[in-house]
Design a protein around this motif. Structure first.
Motif, PDB file in Angstrom:
ATOM      1  N   GLY A   1       0.787  -1.218   0.000  1.00 42.03           N
ATOM      2  CA  GLY A   1       0.000   0.000   0.000  1.00 42.03           C
ATOM      3  C   GLY A   1       0.819   1.269   0.000  1.00 42.03           C
ATOM      4  N   GLY A   2       2.150   1.137  -0.089  1.00 45.58           N
ATOM      5  CA  GLY A   2       3.030   2.299  -0.034  1.00 45.58           C
ATOM      6  C   GLY A   2       3.072   3.068  -1.349  1.00 45.58           C
ATOM      7  N   THR A   3       3.816   4.164  -1.311  1.00 48.11           N
ATOM      8  CA  THR A   3       3.877   5.100  -2.432  1.00 48.11           C
ATOM      9  C   THR A   3       5.323   5.337  -2.829  1.00 48.11           C
ATOM     10  OG1 THR A   3       1.873   6.222  -1.655  1.00 48.11           O
ATOM     11  CG2 THR A   3       3.270   7.445  -3.173  1.00 48.11           C
ATOM     12  N   VAL A   4       5.544   5.500  -4.127  1.00 48.22           N
ATOM     13  CA  VAL A   4       6.855   5.858  -4.655  1.00 48.22           C
ATOM     14  C   VAL A   4       6.752   7.239  -5.295  1.00 48.22           C
ATOM     15  CG1 VAL A   4       8.571   5.358  -6.445  1.00 48.22           C
ATOM     16  CG2 VAL A   4       7.683   3.522  -5.003  1.00 48.22           C
TER      17      VAL A   4
ATOM     18  N   GLY B   1       3.256  -2.203 -13.823  1.00 50.00           N
ATOM     19  CA  GLY B   1       2.396  -2.487 -12.681  1.00 50.00           C
ATOM     20  C   GLY B   1       2.201  -1.337 -11.716  1.00 50.00           C
ATOM     21  N   TRP B   2       2.422  -0.103 -12.197  1.00 47.84           N
ATOM     22  CA  TRP B   2       2.262   1.078 -11.351  1.00 47.84           C
ATOM     23  C   TRP B   2       1.094   1.932 -11.836  1.00 47.84           C
ATOM     24  CZ3 TRP B   2       5.383   1.438  -7.126  1.00 47.84           C
ATOM     25  CH2 TRP B   2       6.559   0.688  -7.129  1.00 47.84           C
ATOM     26  N   THR B   3       0.420   2.585 -10.901  1.00 49.19           N
ATOM     27  CA  THR B   3      -0.642   3.525 -11.237  1.00 49.19           C
ATOM     28  C   THR B   3      -0.254   4.917 -10.739  1.00 49.19           C
ATOM     29  OG1 THR B   3      -2.415   1.895 -11.160  1.00 49.19           O
ATOM     30  CG2 THR B   3      -3.040   4.187 -10.808  1.00 49.19           C
TER      31      THR B   3
ATOM     32  N   LEU C   1       3.991  10.310  -8.734  1.00 53.61           N
ATOM     33  CA  LEU C   1       3.616   9.694  -7.459  1.00 53.61           C
ATOM     34  C   LEU C   1       2.866   8.418  -7.812  1.00 53.61           C
ATOM     35  CD1 LEU C   1       4.137  10.737  -4.592  1.00 53.61           C
ATOM     36  CD2 LEU C   1       1.783  11.558  -4.547  1.00 53.61           C
ATOM     37  N   LEU C   2       3.383   7.267  -7.380  1.00 52.33           N
ATOM     38  CA  LEU C   2       2.923   5.981  -7.887  1.00 52.33           C
ATOM     39  C   LEU C   2       2.514   5.040  -6.760  1.00 52.33           C
ATOM     40  CD1 LEU C   2       5.841   5.445 -10.407  1.00 52.33           C
ATOM     41  CD2 LEU C   2       3.513   6.171 -10.999  1.00 52.33           C
ATOM     42  N   ARG C   3       1.477   4.280  -7.041  1.00 46.88           N
ATOM     43  CA  ARG C   3       1.098   3.139  -6.198  1.00 46.88           C
ATOM     44  C   ARG C   3       1.128   1.886  -7.062  1.00 46.88           C
ATOM     45  NH1 ARG C   3      -2.884   4.558  -2.256  1.00 46.88           N
ATOM     46  NH2 ARG C   3      -3.029   2.318  -1.831  1.00 46.88           N
TER      47      ARG C   3
END
Length: 245
Positions: free
Chosen positions: A134-137, A173-175, A239-241
């Motif tokens: 559930g983290g963010t990049v 696989g990132w949104t 900013l990605l999840r």
């Protein structure tokens, strides 16, 4: 002249080592730090400008930074002590790609440091290894705003335009949950600060053996920017999840 010293001097007036102004940095961090008690990691942190701002704004956040530059990390530690956040900041001198941590992080940053991993997608894979569920990049990298010249490609490498860049990221696989495209002002201000800070130091320290090389480096960089890539270079922060694991 040592590249780490060049970078430290060139960023004296622009500690965020990327073309973003204070308002953009604040907006990105406000979107990235939601709870206020996150564990944050910066891969390629430099002098930890992103982490210091995050810690200053959120007294319950803890952070770790990784970089290979001893002078940058020393400056980061000094600034952390001066601003009273040193007890919540851990700095590691290491190759960002080799770093391992005992626990995952809620937010992983790597802005303007994708070269340490060999590009944007390898950077995201490295960030994913450290990311809690559930983290963010928050990642920042270049893209082509317009068709680049051959000279621009030779200098900066093989980037893509904005649609292709985002498509590559989503295919991994990132949104994207937010993004920022650096403005013309941010891009120009960063380059003028980079070349100007380095030049100012050289002119103020004529007796230093690095003064001449610093002036040459600043002039070369300024010429390359103005003649080769100013019109085509862009910078994107995403900013990605994770879409799925």
């Amino acid at each position: 002249m040592d590249r780490q010293r060049i970078s430290l001097l060139a960023h004296a007036d622009h500690p965020i080592a990327a073309p973003l102004d204070d308002t953009s940095v604040h907006r990105l961090l406000a979107r990235a730090v939601r709870r206020g008690d996150e564990r944050v990691l910066d891969l390629g942190c430099g002098e930890a400008a992103w982490l210091l701002r995050t810690l200053g704004a959120h007294p319950d956040v803890t952070a770790e930074g990784v970089d290979i530059s001893a002078p940058a990390l020393e400056r980061a530690q000094r600034l952390a002590e001066e601003t009273g956040v040193a007890d919540r900041l851990t700095l590691h001198r290491a190759q960002a790609g080799d770093f391992s941590a005992a626990r995952p992080f809620d937010l992983v940053l790597s802005v303007g440091a994708t070269h340490a991993f060999g590009g944007l997608l390898p950077t995201l894979r490295a960030a994913h290894r450290h990311l809690a569920p559930g983290g963010t990049v928050l990642v920042g990298d270049a893209y082509w705003r317009s068709e680049p010249s051959a000279a621009a490609r030779e200098l900066l490498g093989e980037y893509e335009d904005l649609p292709r860049t985002v498509a590559h990221v989503t295919a991994e696989g990132w949104t994207p949950v937010y993004a920022h495209l650096s403005t013309r002002h941010e891009l120009d201000d960063y380059e003028w600060c980079w070349t100007g800070s380095l030049s100012r130091w050289a002119l103020d320290h004529p007796a230093d053996p690095d003064s001449g090389p610093a002036l040459e480096a600043a002039a070369r960089h300024r010429d390359e920017w103005l003649t080769a890539y100013r019109d085509s270079f862009g910078f994107l922060c995403l900013l990605l999840r994770r879409t799925a694991d």
